[in-house]
Design a protein around this motif. Structure first.
Motif, PDB file in Angstrom:
ATOM      1  N   UNK A  83       0.881   2.077  -8.192  1.00  0.00           N
ATOM      2  CA  UNK A  83       1.909   1.275  -7.522  1.00  0.00           C
ATOM      3  C   UNK A  83       3.299   1.868  -7.739  1.00  0.00           C
ATOM      4  N   UNK A  84       3.558   2.391  -8.939  1.00  0.00           N
ATOM      5  CA  UNK A  84       4.843   3.039  -9.217  1.00  0.00           C
ATOM      6  C   UNK A  84       4.984   4.316  -8.398  1.00  0.00           C
ATOM      7  N   UNK A 132      -3.548   6.536  -3.360  1.00  0.00           N
ATOM      8  CA  UNK A 132      -2.733   5.568  -4.100  1.00  0.00           C
ATOM      9  C   UNK A 132      -3.250   4.142  -3.932  1.00  0.00           C
ATOM     10  N   UNK A 133      -3.535   3.757  -2.695  1.00  0.00           N
ATOM     11  CA  UNK A 133      -4.037   2.400  -2.470  1.00  0.00           C
ATOM     12  C   UNK A 133      -5.434   2.234  -3.060  1.00  0.00           C
ATOM     13  N   UNK A 134      -6.230   3.290  -3.027  1.00  0.00           N
ATOM     14  CA  UNK A 134      -7.572   3.223  -3.591  1.00  0.00           C
ATOM     15  C   UNK A 134      -7.568   3.027  -5.096  1.00  0.00           C
ATOM     16  N   UNK A 135      -6.599   3.625  -5.770  1.00  0.00           N
ATOM     17  CA  UNK A 135      -6.508   3.495  -7.218  1.00  0.00           C
ATOM     18  C   UNK A 135      -6.188   2.077  -7.661  1.00  0.00           C
ATOM     19  N   UNK A 136      -5.669   1.265  -6.752  1.00  0.00           N
ATOM     20  CA  UNK A 136      -5.327  -0.111  -7.120  1.00  0.00           C
ATOM     21  C   UNK A 136      -6.578  -0.940  -7.397  1.00  0.00           C
ATOM     22  N   UNK A 137      -7.684  -0.562  -6.778  1.00  0.00           N
ATOM     23  CA  UNK A 137      -8.917  -1.306  -6.965  1.00  0.00           C
ATOM     24  C   UNK A 137      -8.945  -2.627  -6.211  1.00  0.00           C
ATOM     25  N   UNK A 146      -7.608   1.982   6.388  1.00  0.00           N
ATOM     26  CA  UNK A 146      -6.849   1.252   7.412  1.00  0.00           C
ATOM     27  C   UNK A 146      -5.420   0.994   6.946  1.00  0.00           C
ATOM     28  N   UNK A 147      -5.262   0.584   5.709  1.00  0.00           N
ATOM     29  CA  UNK A 147      -3.938   0.313   5.159  1.00  0.00           C
ATOM     30  C   UNK A 147      -3.076   1.570   5.169  1.00  0.00           C
ATOM     31  N   UNK A 148      -3.649   2.683   4.747  1.00  0.00           N
ATOM     32  CA  UNK A 148      -2.904   3.946   4.728  1.00  0.00           C
ATOM     33  C   UNK A 148      -2.481   4.347   6.135  1.00  0.00           C
ATOM     34  N   UNK A 185      -0.414  -6.875  -1.489  1.00  0.00           N
ATOM     35  CA  UNK A 185      -1.353  -6.161  -2.348  1.00  0.00           C
ATOM     36  C   UNK A 185      -1.467  -6.836  -3.707  1.00  0.00           C
ATOM     37  N   UNK A 186      -0.403  -7.509  -4.143  1.00  0.00           N
ATOM     38  CA  UNK A 186      -0.410  -8.175  -5.444  1.00  0.00           C
ATOM     39  C   UNK A 186      -1.110  -9.523  -5.382  1.00  0.00           C
TER      40      UNK A 186
END
Length: 187
Positions: A83-84, A132-137, A146-148, A185-186
């Motif tokens: 996220x950072x 990056x989005x995948x690492x969020x789990x 799709x988000x990317x 996302x949060x």
């Protein structure tokens, strides 16, 4: 007493000059004559670094890829948390001169080699966002892709659309989009 000779114009100088010309004049500013006039150099100086305009345009697109994509990813990767990294990437991307991105995409319509590099950059940028989005789990692999894609399409779209907004207003729209994205996302 003689004055020292002017510094030699290096390959990197020609490439930096090209990004400036592209931002200010679009693809029309990228002729050998226009570049030499802007640099205050002769065609011989240009040809000492590039055998033809096609080679220059390819090198310019590669330089754009390096400075507008790869360096940003490398800098963002200095953070440990995905996220950072995403926040850092968005901050850096929004600080770039969007006229360069607009000009490069117009140039891609005129030059197949540049179009190929633009397509590669698009894949790299989307792939990085997927990571990056995948690492969020928080998302499935389909949702991550799709988000990317949507986030990247918004980034490019804000640069390409003529919404009658100033560059600062366009940046604020994209910042709002990314804030909403981060907030959702949060949740």
């Amino acid at each position: 007493m003689t004055s020292p000779p002017p510094p030699r114009f290096r390959r990197s100088d020609w490439l930096a000059l090209g990004l400036t010309a592209l931002a200010e004049q679009g693809p029309a500013g990228l002729t050998i004559e226009a570049l030499c006039r802007r640099a205050g150099k002769t065609k011989g100086s240009f040809y000492a670094h590039f055998p033809a305009i096609e080679a220059y345009l390819s090198a310019l697109a590669g330089h754009w890829r390096e400075t507008y994509t790869l360096r940003l990813m490398q800098e963002a990767d200095k953070s440990e948390v995905a996220q950072d990294r995403l926040i850092a990437l968005d901050r850096m991307a929004l600080s770039l001169d969007m006229r360069v991105e607009q000009g490069m995409r117009r140039l891609a319509q005129l030059d197949a080699g540049v179009a190929s590099i633009c397509a590669e950059v698009d894949r790299e940028r989307i792939g990085y966002l997927v990571r990056l989005h995948g690492e969020s789990g928080r998302f499935t692999s389909e949702e991550v892709l799709a988000l990317a894609r949507v986030e990247y399409a918004a980034f490019i779209g804000f640069q390409q659309l003529d919404l009658g907004l100033s560059p600062d207003e366009l940046h604020e729209c994209y910042r709002s989009f990314t804030r909403l994205l981060v907030r959702s996302a949060k949740d």
